[in-house]
Structure formats: structure tokens, C-alpha cells
Design a protein around this motif. Structure first.
Motif, PDB file in Angstrom:
ATOM      1  N   ALA A  70       0.836  -1.200   0.000  1.00  0.00           N
ATOM      2  CA  ALA A  70       0.000   0.000   0.000  1.00  0.00           C
ATOM      3  C   ALA A  70       0.874   1.255   0.000  1.00  0.00           C
ATOM      4  O   ALA A  70       1.855   1.343   0.742  1.00  0.00           O
ATOM      5  N   PHE A  71       0.512   2.187  -0.853  1.00  0.00           N
ATOM      6  CA  PHE A  71       1.240   3.456  -0.926  1.00  0.00           C
ATOM      7  C   PHE A  71       0.797   4.346   0.224  1.00  0.00           C
ATOM      8  O   PHE A  71      -0.396   4.550   0.442  1.00  0.00           O
ATOM      9  N   THR A  72       1.762   4.855   0.969  1.00  0.00           N
ATOM     10  CA  THR A  72       1.477   5.678   2.145  1.00  0.00           C
ATOM     11  C   THR A  72       2.261   6.988   2.054  1.00  0.00           C
ATOM     12  O   THR A  72       3.406   7.060   2.506  1.00  0.00           O
ATOM     13  N   PRO A  73       1.677   8.038   1.476  1.00  0.00           N
ATOM     14  CA  PRO A  73       2.404   9.298   1.355  1.00  0.00           C
ATOM     15  C   PRO A  73       2.767   9.910   2.707  1.00  0.00           C
ATOM     16  O   PRO A  73       3.732  10.650   2.809  1.00  0.00           O
ATOM     17  N   GLU A  74       2.011   9.547   3.747  1.00  0.00           N
ATOM     18  CA  GLU A  74       2.323  10.057   5.085  1.00  0.00           C
ATOM     19  C   GLU A  74       3.464   9.284   5.742  1.00  0.00           C
ATOM     20  O   GLU A  74       3.998   9.703   6.769  1.00  0.00           O
ATOM     21  N   ASP A  75       3.849   8.149   5.150  1.00  0.00           N
ATOM     22  CA  ASP A  75       4.965   7.347   5.656  1.00  0.00           C
ATOM     23  C   ASP A  75       5.773   6.834   4.465  1.00  0.00           C
ATOM     24  O   ASP A  75       5.789   5.637   4.165  1.00  0.00           O
ATOM     25  N   ALA A  80       8.890   2.834   1.147  1.00  0.00           N
ATOM     26  CA  ALA A  80      10.149   2.484   0.478  1.00  0.00           C
ATOM     27  C   ALA A  80      10.707   1.167   0.996  1.00  0.00           C
ATOM     28  O   ALA A  80      11.189   0.341   0.211  1.00  0.00           O
ATOM     29  N   THR A  81      10.630   0.942   2.292  1.00  0.00           N
ATOM     30  CA  THR A  81      11.172  -0.312   2.830  1.00  0.00           C
ATOM     31  C   THR A  81      10.296  -1.503   2.442  1.00  0.00           C
ATOM     32  O   THR A  81      10.816  -2.598   2.213  1.00  0.00           O
ATOM     33  N   ARG A  82       8.997  -1.301   2.329  1.00  0.00           N
ATOM     34  CA  ARG A  82       8.136  -2.398   1.863  1.00  0.00           C
ATOM     35  C   ARG A  82       8.451  -2.745   0.413  1.00  0.00           C
ATOM     36  O   ARG A  82       8.512  -3.922   0.033  1.00  0.00           O
ATOM     37  N   VAL A  83       8.676  -1.714  -0.407  1.00  0.00           N
ATOM     38  CA  VAL A  83       9.047  -1.958  -1.805  1.00  0.00           C
ATOM     39  C   VAL A  83      10.404  -2.660  -1.859  1.00  0.00           C
ATOM     40  O   VAL A  83      10.595  -3.602  -2.628  1.00  0.00           O
ATOM     41  N   PHE A  84      11.352  -2.209  -1.035  1.00  0.00           N
ATOM     42  CA  PHE A  84      12.675  -2.845  -0.980  1.00  0.00           C
ATOM     43  C   PHE A  84      12.546  -4.320  -0.632  1.00  0.00           C
ATOM     44  O   PHE A  84      13.115  -5.185  -1.313  1.00  0.00           O
ATOM     45  N   ASP A  85      11.798  -4.622   0.416  1.00  0.00           N
ATOM     46  CA  ASP A  85      11.612  -6.014   0.833  1.00  0.00           C
ATOM     47  C   ASP A  85      10.983  -6.838  -0.289  1.00  0.00           C
ATOM     48  O   ASP A  85      11.408  -7.963  -0.572  1.00  0.00           O
TER      49      ASP A  85
END
Length: 193
Positions: A70-75, A80-85
Motif C-alpha cells: 500500500a502506498f502511504t504518502p504520510e509514511d 520504500a522499505t516495503r518496496v525494498f523487501d
């Protein structure tokens, strides 16, 4: 009907392996059929042609990415770390995306374009609300985040070669990506208020 769905699923799995290994031009329908355990004609019955099969495989996997990350502009560091993982545990998908970018044969995947536009709009709204800095355009921010988050994948020529230890120490690299994204997101934040 179950057999038809099972056959389609086997074709899509075999096609993912084939396309991520060889791209669109190098992929062979014969190999996909053999690896799926079906007749080559079934691929054409279900998917019409190789380009449509590729687009279907790409769309299916992108849908999975959107659902799991899920994209979270507030976090943005968390995103980025979820995409990295995800990138580090799904190298086949990132090879598929690389082939898509290189070959550009299957046209634009509508859902991908819509998801990117939605993310840019959400970033703009977050900037206007003062949640993140407004120094960089939403498109630049999104590009920077995705570049950092996927830099250590096997297909990237820079992360693994410039920082080979980064691929070995994923936890440290993950933390560094989160910090870098936080700095980028915060840059100019006081100016946005």
C-alpha cells in the motif's frame, strides 16, 4: 471449468518464468507450453498471442504488487522499505519489469499508469497539507523513492556494483533507504507550511 482455470494458471506461471528470463522477443511459446504441461494451441486459445500473454502476466503481477504494498504518502520511508523487501524477494518480477522497459512492445499497462498517477496526486496532496516537503515534484519524489528501493536488485547495474555489501546486509541497507527517503521527503518541509 476448474481444469481450464488450472491450465490458465499453469500457463501464467510458466510464462512468468519464461518472460522474466528471456523477455518478450526471446520467450518461446513452445517452452511455455512444455513447462505448463499443455498444448501450445491452448496458449493461443486463452491469450490470443505472445504479447497479450506478456501483458497478462505483467498485469497480474503488478496487481499483486499494488495489493501487497500500500502506498502511504504520510509514511514514505515505510513505503520504500516495503518496496525494498518486495523487490529483494521477487527478483523475477523486477526482471520482467526490466524486459518490459527495454522492449516496450506490449504498450502501456493501464493499471500501472493509473496507479502512478494516483500516487503522484497523493504526494501532491501531502505536500499541500505540509506533511512532506514541496521542494521536489511528486514525480521526482516517486522516482527517487522507487530508485532507492530497487537499487540493490540483481537487475540494477549500480547498487550491487557500487555497494556490494548492501546486498549482503539487507537490514542495514533497508534502514539506510528509510533514512534517505525521510530526508528527501522532509527537504523543504518548513517551506511548504
Amino acid at each position: 471449468m476448474r481444469n481450464a482455470e488450472a491450465t490458465k494458471e499453469r500457463i501464467l506461471e510458466a510464462a512468468m518464468e519464461e518472460f522474466s528470463s528471456y523477455g518478450i522477443a526471446g520467450a518461446r511459446v513452445d517452452r511455455i507450453a512444455r513447462n505448463a504441461g499443455c498444448n501450445k494451441n491452448m496458449i493461443y486459445v486463452y491469450f490470443e498471442n505472445k504479447d497479450t500473454l506478456f501483458a497478462t502476466v505483467l498485469q497480474k503481477n503488478l496487481t499483486r504488487v499494488y495489493e501487497e504494498n500500500a502506498f502511504t504518502p504520510e509514511d514514505l520511508p515505510g513505503y520504500a522499505t516495503r518496496v525494498f523487501d518486495f523487490a529483494m524477494t521477487n527478483p523475477d518480477l523486477f526482471r520482467l519489469l526490466a524486459w518490459y522497459s527495454l522492449e516496450q512492445k506490449s504498450g502501456s499497462v493501464a493499471e500501472r499508469a493509473a496507479a502512478q498517477e494516483k500516487k503522484r496526486n497523493e504526494l501532491l496532496n501531502a505536500q499541500q497539507a505540509g506533511l512532506i516537503g514541496a521542494t521536489f515534484t511528486p514525480g521526482f519524489l516517486l522516482t527517487a523513492i522507487m530508485t532507492l528501493a530497487t537499487a540493490w536488485t540483481a537487475i540494477n547495474p549500480y547498487g550491487p556494483s557500487y555497494d556490494p555489501e548492501g546486498a549482503k546486509n539487507l537490514s542495514e541497507t533497508r534502514d539506510a533507504i528509510a533514512k534517505a527517503v525521510q530526508l528527501i521527503a522532509d527537504y523543504g518541509k518548513s517551506a511548504a507550511k
